[in-house]
Design an enzyme around this catalytic site. Structure first.
Site, short mmCIF file in Angstrom:
data_model
loop_
_atom_site.label_atom_id
_atom_site.label_comp_id
_atom_site.label_asym_id
_atom_site.label_seq_id
_atom_site.Cartn_x
_atom_site.Cartn_y
_atom_site.Cartn_z
N GLU A 85 0.77 -1.19 0.07
CA GLU A 85 -0.14 0.01 0.03
C GLU A 85 0.94 1.16 0.08
O GLU A 85 0.43 2.33 0.74
CB GLU A 85 -0.94 -0.19 1.30
CG GLU A 85 -1.80 -1.28 1.36
CD GLU A 85 -2.80 -1.02 2.43
OE1 GLU A 85 -2.61 -0.37 3.16
OE2 GLU A 85 -3.65 -2.06 2.43
N ASN A 100 1.93 -5.33 -3.17
CA ASN A 100 0.63 -5.40 -2.69
C ASN A 100 -0.06 -4.34 -2.35
O ASN A 100 0.34 -3.17 -1.75
CB ASN A 100 0.61 -6.40 -1.64
CG ASN A 100 -0.85 -7.10 -1.26
OD1 ASN A 100 -1.20 -7.76 -2.17
ND2 ASN A 100 -1.07 -6.86 0.04
N HIS A 142 -10.74 -6.27 -2.09
CA HIS A 142 -11.58 -5.93 -0.96
C HIS A 142 -12.86 -5.24 -1.60
O HIS A 142 -12.73 -4.23 -1.99
CB HIS A 142 -11.07 -5.29 0.19
CG HIS A 142 -10.22 -5.91 0.91
ND1 HIS A 142 -10.20 -6.87 1.91
CD2 HIS A 142 -8.52 -5.60 1.22
CE1 HIS A 142 -9.08 -7.31 2.22
NE2 HIS A 142 -8.10 -6.46 1.73
N GLU A 169 -6.13 -10.80 -0.98
CA GLU A 169 -6.78 -10.64 0.25
C GLU A 169 -8.39 -10.70 -0.07
O GLU A 169 -9.36 -9.66 0.25
CB GLU A 169 -6.63 -9.26 1.04
CG GLU A 169 -5.22 -9.16 1.07
CD GLU A 169 -4.80 -8.02 2.07
OE1 GLU A 169 -5.48 -7.25 2.57
OE2 GLU A 169 -3.39 -7.51 2.11
N ASP A 186 -12.28 -10.52 -0.43
CA ASP A 186 -13.49 -10.65 0.29
C ASP A 186 -14.52 -9.76 -0.39
O ASP A 186 -14.25 -8.78 -0.87
CB ASP A 186 -13.33 -10.23 1.94
CG ASP A 186 -12.79 -9.01 2.35
OD1 ASP A 186 -12.69 -8.08 1.23
OD2 ASP A 186 -12.61 -8.63 3.32
C1 XIL Z 1 -6.37 -6.41 8.21
C2 XIL Z 1 -6.57 -7.43 9.29
O1 XIL Z 1 -7.61 -8.29 8.62
C3 XIL Z 1 -7.10 -6.86 10.56
O2 XIL Z 1 -7.24 -7.99 11.48
C4 XIL Z 1 -6.24 -6.02 11.22
O3 XIL Z 1 -6.94 -5.29 12.32
C5 XIL Z 1 -5.96 -4.75 10.26
O4 XIL Z 1 -5.64 -5.32 8.93
N1 XIL Z 1 -5.21 -4.49 3.80
C6 XIL Z 1 -4.12 -5.42 4.25
C7 XIL Z 1 -4.20 -6.38 5.34
O5 XIL Z 1 -2.91 -5.52 3.70
O6 XIL Z 1 -3.15 -6.53 6.12
C8 XIL Z 1 -5.30 -5.70 6.30
O7 XIL Z 1 -5.54 -6.56 7.33
C9 XIL Z 1 -6.40 -5.45 5.46
C10 XIL Z 1 -6.05 -4.34 4.65
#
Ligand code: XIL
Length: 474
Positions: free
Chosen positions: A174, A217, A253, A282, A284
């Site tokens: 990020e 990422n 996400h 990641e 969802d």
């Molecule tokens: C999130 C986790 O899922 C949570 O448990 C934590 O509190 C915050 O981080 N981008 C990322 C992940 O790269 O590491 C993040 O994970 C979600 C967004």
């Protein structure tokens, strides 16, 4: 013991004799010990009926974020072990978790995830080395020279601890701003070290574990937009100048404010065309029912359509443990029940649900009771093990229509090799790890009838069962 093992010449022999012959073929009389023979008949696992097995059918992994504190919950561990073949520690490898105090490293929670994954032959994605978030205060407070030293030390210590155990690292997470600017995000690293911190992190990472894939990422980079184009420009520049980078992760996400982009596949493809792997890291998708299922299916199809999309990771197992639990964004409900989204993903991966009954014609209650649709299932059983190796057997069963040919993919685990295959003809892929097995003489099966093929595996320290994936029939 009642299992018969048949040879390519069609003769049947007792498994003990077949075992002894195979073991001798390994060339070490010391390996042969009748007392070492163990028949494992109960370990059959239907092929292509789990997310991991279905993804392995096209050489991909299907992973999930894992939280160490849930591993002791049996529903959680069982679902993880059954369905997934890759993991990403959700928080346990982040800077605040492993180096909360300068140069004092605590790997215990991350280690528990990595050792669990290794014992199940799962890939591990390392997440993440350099990120502005979940960063301890002591790092943010450092001046430039000290910060550079701390960043490189952090990368070196963490990657050294896990050297050889990580499939891919999110080296930098990020680093770009949202919106139309295409600029880098303000962070201690960006603000004090400038744009060059990203390539410095990748170069350090490569020098520590040259075998791990190194990824950039990010989120909101899933479609073609200003942010993803800024990342694209950076990756293109890295490739042109020889800065080490192997992959780009797309967090993915999604919800109604950030839907699955219509150019998702095209965006993955343009990055792949730069000569890097792409991974969905990641995933969802908030929602429920058919709408959520359709979105999930579309994401999986996009990955499968891009040759260099090497795998998909969802960001958690049951909805209740999601970081966005109120949006019910995952594949399993709070009791580990499979949601419609799960079925859409499994189907898109080419898998089938139902644990052995894969004939789409049965149970449908329609006018066509299944005749005409040629299907098969493949079920793996370990038949003999000994120190150093084992024999595996795959039972191929025709569905409700007769078939004249079948094809089954078998993916060996890390380090494993085969020294013989019987009752089947093999074609190997370029990695030497995936064999496609077709009949040697036993292609024609009446409806519901079975045959089997077998193989000997030299374990080389890895006794995990090979992955047997989708059976295709004609
Ligand atoms: C999130 C986790 O899922 C949570 O448990 C934590 O509190 C915050 O981080 N981008 C990322 C992940 O790269 O590491 C993040 O994970 C979600 C967004």
């Amino acid at each position: 013991m009642t299992i018969n093992v048949s040879d390519a010449d069609g003769r049947h022999r007792s498994p003990f004799r077949a075992f002894a012959r195979r073991a001798l073929a390994l060339g070490g009389a010391g390996l042969v010990s009748v007392t070492g023979v163990v028949a494992l008949s109960g370990s059959a696992q239907a092929a292509g009926t789990t997310l991991g097995a279905a993804a392995a059918g096209s050489g991909r992994y299907f992973g999930t974020a894992v939280a160490a504190n849930h591993l002791g919950e049996s529903g959680y561990a069982t679902t993880l072990d059954t369905e997934f073949n890759a993991v990403t520690p959700e928080n346990e490898m982040k800077w605040d978790a492993v180096e909360g105090t300068r140069n004092t490293f605590n790997f215990s929670n991350a280690d528990s995830i990595v050792s669990h994954a290794q014992s199940k032959n799962m890939k591990v994605r390392g997440h993440t080395l350099v990120w502005h978030s979940q960063l301890p205060g002591w790092v943010s407070g450092l001046a430039a020279t000290d910060l550079r030293t701390a960043m490189n030390n952090h990368i070196t210590q963490v990657m050294t601890h896990y050297k050889g155990k990580i499939y891919a690292w999110d080296v930098v997470n990020e680093a770009f701003q949202d919106g139309s600017s295409g600029a880098r995000r303000s962070s201690p690293f960006q603000d004090k070290l400038g744009d060059g911190f990203i390539e410095e992190a990748f170069k350090t990472a490569r020098s520590v574990d040259p075998a791990a894939k190194l990824c950039y990422n990010d989120y909101n980079t899933d479609g073609v937009n200003a942010k993803s184009t800024a990342v694209y420009t950076m990756v293109k520049d890295f490739k042109a100048r020889g800065v080490p980078i192997d992959c780009v992760g797309f967090q993915s996400h999604f919800n109604s404010n950030s839907p699955v982009p219509s150019d998702y596949q095209a965006n993955l493809q343009r990055f792949a065309d730069l000569g890097v792997d792409v991974q969905i890291t990641e995933l969802d998708i908030e929602g429920s029912g058919t709408a959520q299922a359709t979105n999930y299916g579309n994401v999986v199809k996009a990955c499968l359509a891009v040759t260099r999309c090497t795998g998909i990771t969802v960001w958690g197992i049951p909805d209740k443990y999601s970081w966005r639990a109120s949006g019910t964004p995952l594949l399993f409900d709070d009791n580990y029940g499979k949601k419609a989204a799960y079925t859409a993903v499994l189907t898109a991966l080419g898998g089938t649900s139902g644990g052995g009954t894969t004939d789409p014609g049965t149970g449908g209650g329609g006018t066509d009771p299944g005749t005409g649709t040629k299907t098969c299932t493949a079920t793996y059983t370990a038949t003999q093990t000994w120190q150093g190796g084992f024999n595996g057997q795959v039972t191929v069963k025709a569905g409700s229509a007769a078939i004249t040919a079948w094809s089954v993919k078998v993916t060996l685990g890390a380090g494993q090799t085969t020294t013989g295959v019987w009752n089947g003809t093999t074609a190997w892929d370029s990695t030497g790890k995936v064999m496609t097995v077709t009949p040697s003489y036993n292609g024609s099966l009446a409806a519901g009838a079975s045959t089997s093929f077998g193989f000997t595996v030299q374990a080389n320290g890895n006794t995990a069962a090979p992955t047997v994936s989708v059976c295709t029939a004609s």
